[in-house]
Scaffold this motif. Structure first.
Motif, short mmCIF file in Angstrom:
data_model
loop_
_atom_site.label_atom_id
_atom_site.label_comp_id
_atom_site.label_asym_id
_atom_site.label_seq_id
_atom_site.Cartn_x
_atom_site.Cartn_y
_atom_site.Cartn_z
N HIS A 12 1.09 -1.55 -0.12
CA HIS A 12 0.50 0.32 -0.05
C HIS A 12 0.94 1.49 -0.09
CE1 HIS A 12 -2.88 -2.53 1.12
NE2 HIS A 12 -4.35 -1.81 0.89
N GLU A 13 1.74 1.47 -0.82
CA GLU A 13 2.75 2.09 -0.71
C GLU A 13 2.32 3.39 -1.66
OE1 GLU A 13 6.69 1.22 -1.86
OE2 GLU A 13 7.52 0.43 0.07
N PHE A 14 2.41 4.32 -2.13
CA PHE A 14 2.54 5.24 -2.97
C PHE A 14 2.33 4.57 -4.74
CE2 PHE A 14 1.94 8.15 0.57
CZ PHE A 14 0.75 8.97 1.11
N ALA A 15 2.03 5.02 -5.55
CA ALA A 15 1.64 4.95 -6.43
C ALA A 15 2.70 6.23 -7.56
CB ALA A 15 0.80 4.55 -7.93
N PRO A 16 4.28 5.64 -8.13
CA PRO A 16 4.46 6.07 -8.83
C PRO A 16 4.01 6.96 -9.68
CG PRO A 16 4.79 3.61 -10.01
CD PRO A 16 4.16 3.73 -9.08
N LEU A 17 2.89 8.11 -9.53
CA LEU A 17 2.59 9.30 -10.62
C LEU A 17 3.18 10.22 -10.07
CD1 LEU A 17 -1.30 7.56 -9.87
CD2 LEU A 17 0.72 7.28 -11.78
N PRO A 18 3.26 11.65 -10.47
CA PRO A 18 3.58 12.67 -10.58
C PRO A 18 2.20 13.49 -10.19
CG PRO A 18 3.18 12.31 -12.96
CD PRO A 18 2.72 10.67 -12.23
N MET A 22 -1.81 12.89 -8.15
CA MET A 22 -2.94 12.30 -8.02
C MET A 22 -2.75 10.94 -7.32
SD MET A 22 -5.98 13.70 -8.71
CE MET A 22 -6.14 15.68 -10.11
N GLU A 23 -1.40 11.14 -6.43
CA GLU A 23 -0.95 9.67 -6.20
C GLU A 23 -1.85 9.61 -5.20
OE1 GLU A 23 1.04 13.27 -4.06
OE2 GLU A 23 0.77 12.92 -6.08
N ASP A 24 -2.38 10.70 -4.09
CA ASP A 24 -3.00 10.81 -2.89
C ASP A 24 -4.16 10.23 -3.38
OD1 ASP A 24 -3.39 13.00 -4.66
OD2 ASP A 24 -4.42 14.30 -2.85
N VAL A 25 -5.00 10.08 -4.27
CA VAL A 25 -6.28 10.06 -4.32
C VAL A 25 -6.35 8.35 -4.84
CG1 VAL A 25 -8.34 10.09 -5.97
CG2 VAL A 25 -7.40 12.37 -5.50
N GLU A 26 -5.18 8.15 -5.60
CA GLU A 26 -4.96 6.96 -5.83
C GLU A 26 -4.22 6.01 -4.65
OE1 GLU A 26 -3.29 2.89 -7.24
OE2 GLU A 26 -1.96 4.47 -5.37
N LEU A 27 -4.21 6.28 -3.57
CA LEU A 27 -3.64 5.44 -2.34
C LEU A 27 -5.03 5.77 -1.58
CD1 LEU A 27 -1.91 3.78 -0.54
CD2 LEU A 27 -1.77 6.16 0.75
N CYS A 28 -5.80 6.11 -1.98
CA CYS A 28 -6.99 6.41 -1.10
C CYS A 28 -8.13 4.94 -1.98
CB CYS A 28 -8.14 7.46 -1.40
SG CYS A 28 -7.38 8.72 0.38
#
Length: 228
Positions: free
Chosen positions: A154-160, A162-168
């Motif tokens: 459940h780490e943050f995805a390597p996105l530049p 919306m990384e917070d939205v994707e993790l949620c």
């Protein structure tokens, strides 16, 4: 029963005007907490200012997701609290400890914007309501998660962006978020610099586009006006 421990993970990039004050506040209000600053190769004196007040300073690959993952990798607290440099908790260690003693798996906090204009009161209410209804918080609301859950895919995805939205979204499939009845004050500079209504329209458009499958790299280009 002892309150759970926690670590603040703070990604920074050219935040010399905010980081020193934030770390001083954290040291005063949460003296036993780790204050992990992860710099993305700033070209100002952010690092020098952070050294004064952090417990750990890391320099890594630029990008908020990568920086937060790096900071989380050395954290020892039971909870990871992902805090932006231009945000600050409007509460102290006893209040946070009492909340975390309830054992929430993950969640976020109530947002208050620093600006004094009436439009910011309406905006923060809308953001808080949206996040409660959707189960998706943003980085401005200081996302938190247990270190054990974060370590299990459940780490943050390597996105530049919306990384917070994707993790949620991923965490929401596991359990509903806990919304802490505590306030995070976040700078309103983004809305003030870009214009309130323009920024609102842009952010909602970006979130909708992301929900419809537009790649985060493309959204980053639109938001910042340059290549990722």
């Amino acid at each position: 029963m002892a309150s759970p421990s926690y670590s603040f993970v703070i990604p920074v990039l050219n935040e010399s005007t905010h980081i020193e004050r934030l770390l001083q506040l954290l040291a005063r209000k949460f003296p036993d907490a780790e204050r992990i600053v992860v710099d993305g190769n700033s070209n100002d004196d952010t690092v020098a200012r952070a050294l004064v007040g952090c417990t750990h300073l890391l320099i890594g690959e630029r990008g908020r997701a990568a920086q937060m993952n790096l900071g989380a990798s050395i954290a020892s607290g039971d909870y990871l609290l992902f805090l932006h440099a231009d945000s600050e908790p409007d509460f102290d260690a006893p209040a946070l400890g009492a909340w975390l003693a309830n054992g929430p798996a993950w969640g976020f906090f109530q947002l208050r914007l620093s600006g004094g204009r009436r439009i910011f009161r309406l905006l923060e209410r809308a953001i808080n309501l949206r996040s409660r209804l959707s189960g998706i918080g943003t980085g401005d609301q200081m996302l938190f998660v247990t270190r054990s859950i974060f370590a299990t895919d459940h780490e943050f995805a390597p996105l530049p962006l919306m990384e917070d939205v994707e993790l949620c979204r991923r965490l929401r499939r596991m359990s509903v978020p806990s919304v802490a009845p505590l306030i995070i004050i976040t700078s309103s500079r983004r809305w003030e610099q870009r214009g309130v209504w323009r920024t609102i329209l842009q952010m909602w458009s970006l979130r909708l586009a992301f929900a419809l499958g537009v790649p985060a790299a493309r959204l980053w280009q639109v938001y910042y006006g340059r290549q990722a």
